[in-house]
Design a protein around this motif. Structure first.
Motif, short mmCIF file in Angstrom:
data_model
loop_
_atom_site.label_atom_id
_atom_site.label_comp_id
_atom_site.label_asym_id
_atom_site.label_seq_id
_atom_site.Cartn_x
_atom_site.Cartn_y
_atom_site.Cartn_z
N THR A 43 6.37 14.62 6.85
CA THR A 43 7.06 13.35 6.66
C THR A 43 6.17 12.16 7.00
O THR A 43 6.06 11.19 6.25
N GLN A 44 5.53 12.24 8.17
CA GLN A 44 4.71 11.12 8.62
C GLN A 44 3.52 10.86 7.70
O GLN A 44 3.14 9.72 7.46
N GLU A 45 2.93 11.94 7.19
CA GLU A 45 1.77 11.76 6.32
C GLU A 45 2.17 11.13 4.98
O GLU A 45 1.48 10.24 4.48
N ILE A 46 3.27 11.61 4.42
CA ILE A 46 3.72 11.03 3.15
C ILE A 46 4.03 9.55 3.36
O ILE A 46 3.66 8.70 2.55
N LEU A 47 4.69 9.27 4.47
CA LEU A 47 5.07 7.88 4.75
C LEU A 47 3.83 6.98 4.91
O LEU A 47 3.83 5.84 4.43
N SER A 48 2.81 7.51 5.55
CA SER A 48 1.62 6.69 5.78
C SER A 48 0.93 6.33 4.46
O SER A 48 0.50 5.19 4.26
N VAL A 49 0.84 7.28 3.53
CA VAL A 49 0.20 6.95 2.25
C VAL A 49 1.13 6.11 1.38
O VAL A 49 0.68 5.31 0.56
N TYR A 50 2.43 6.28 1.58
CA TYR A 50 3.40 5.46 0.84
C TYR A 50 3.24 3.98 1.21
O TYR A 50 3.27 3.09 0.35
N PHE A 65 0.13 -1.57 0.42
CA PHE A 65 -0.53 -2.32 1.50
C PHE A 65 0.47 -2.96 2.45
O PHE A 65 0.24 -4.06 2.96
N ASN A 66 1.61 -2.28 2.67
CA ASN A 66 2.56 -2.69 3.72
C ASN A 66 2.18 -1.91 4.98
O ASN A 66 2.27 -0.68 4.98
N LYS A 67 1.75 -2.60 6.00
CA LYS A 67 1.33 -1.88 7.22
C LYS A 67 2.55 -1.56 8.10
O LYS A 67 3.44 -2.37 8.23
N GLU A 81 12.02 -0.49 1.78
CA GLU A 81 11.71 0.73 1.03
C GLU A 81 11.05 1.77 1.93
O GLU A 81 11.32 2.97 1.82
N ASP A 82 10.19 1.31 2.85
CA ASP A 82 9.56 2.24 3.80
C ASP A 82 10.62 2.95 4.65
O ASP A 82 10.54 4.15 4.87
N LEU A 83 11.59 2.18 5.11
CA LEU A 83 12.66 2.76 5.94
C LEU A 83 13.50 3.76 5.14
O LEU A 83 13.85 4.83 5.63
N MET A 84 13.81 3.39 3.89
CA MET A 84 14.61 4.29 3.05
C MET A 84 13.81 5.56 2.76
O MET A 84 14.39 6.66 2.69
#
Lengths: 90, 90, 90, 90
Positions: A76-83, A88-90, D51-54
């Motif tokens: 989950t965390q890895e997918i989220l980080s590349v998402y 370019f939303n940090k 979107e990140d949260l979702m």
């Protein structure tokens, strides 16, 4: 890694490498800025599509394995980080 | 073209070319997808900063000239077209 | 401000406001995440097109005036700052 | 849906709704274009973080379930589709 995706990605990266060299030539020859920017945007877009392919590979190999092994958090965390990187939303 | 910007842009494009070759190597060696995507995003970001430099050059040379010559429409439309490309809004 | 652009922008922002309320309703009713994200991306895209219209207005009014008055630096720096924002390159 | 994420998302969407109304007011009062664009970019960025949260919610609920049920293809394709939307790469 899925061999068809690997082939496609390497092929595209070679094209991108050529395009980056092309950009250097354009700048050296002082081509019109707008044309340089337009071409660079196209390369940026191509890199985006390389990332899409790598993501497709990631999801259909590593993520499925990680889920099987119960490594939900890592997956989950890895997918989220590349998402987040994608826009370019940090 | 402003010579300090030209130098900076060519230097950055050479680094980017090296990074794209690095990406090829990563994929050939089947490095972890997430690392490849992260690195590709970084290259995409670097290309964005090349575009920023080219835009800076464009505005402080061509656009000023075009405005002096009364070519407002040309100047405006070109800036707008690269502005839309920046966020891939067609 | 150009009155046709002003009208268009206000109309679009009203639609966007409605869409944001729609997003709240979707989340309150716990609609499927993928649908919420897809809809939010569409709103993000619409905001981008509002920015395009505002940029078009800016270029064809303020920038032309600034250039006439010799305020090249101000004009250039402002365009550059919103150009960087467009792709979230700081 | 995770209740802490749901709360956070609704709260942020209410702020975003207020910001969109603020944008309308800015345009109606013909505030400086650069300020309108800057503010709109900020709202776009905020939507990105919604979107990140979702996505975080999606991954840690639906995707884990889908993987357990063997719906790998559905899970993969949906993540990929929103990933492409994130950077507007079709």
């Amino acid at each position: 890694m899925k061999q068809d995706i690997k082939k496609k990605v390497i092929k595209r990266l070679k094209i991108i490498e050529g395009q980056v060299r092309g950009l250097q030539k354009m700048v050296e020859e002082e081509k019109y800025c707008v044309d340089v920017i337009t071409q660079s945007s196209a390369v940026r877009h191509s890199l985006g599509s390389v990332e899409d392919l790598m993501m497709e590979n990631h999801l259909s190999t590593h993520v499925i394995e990680q889920m099987k092994k119960g490594q939900h958090k890592k997956a989950t965390q890895e997918i989220l980080s590349v998402y987040k990187l994608a826009k370019f939303n940090k």
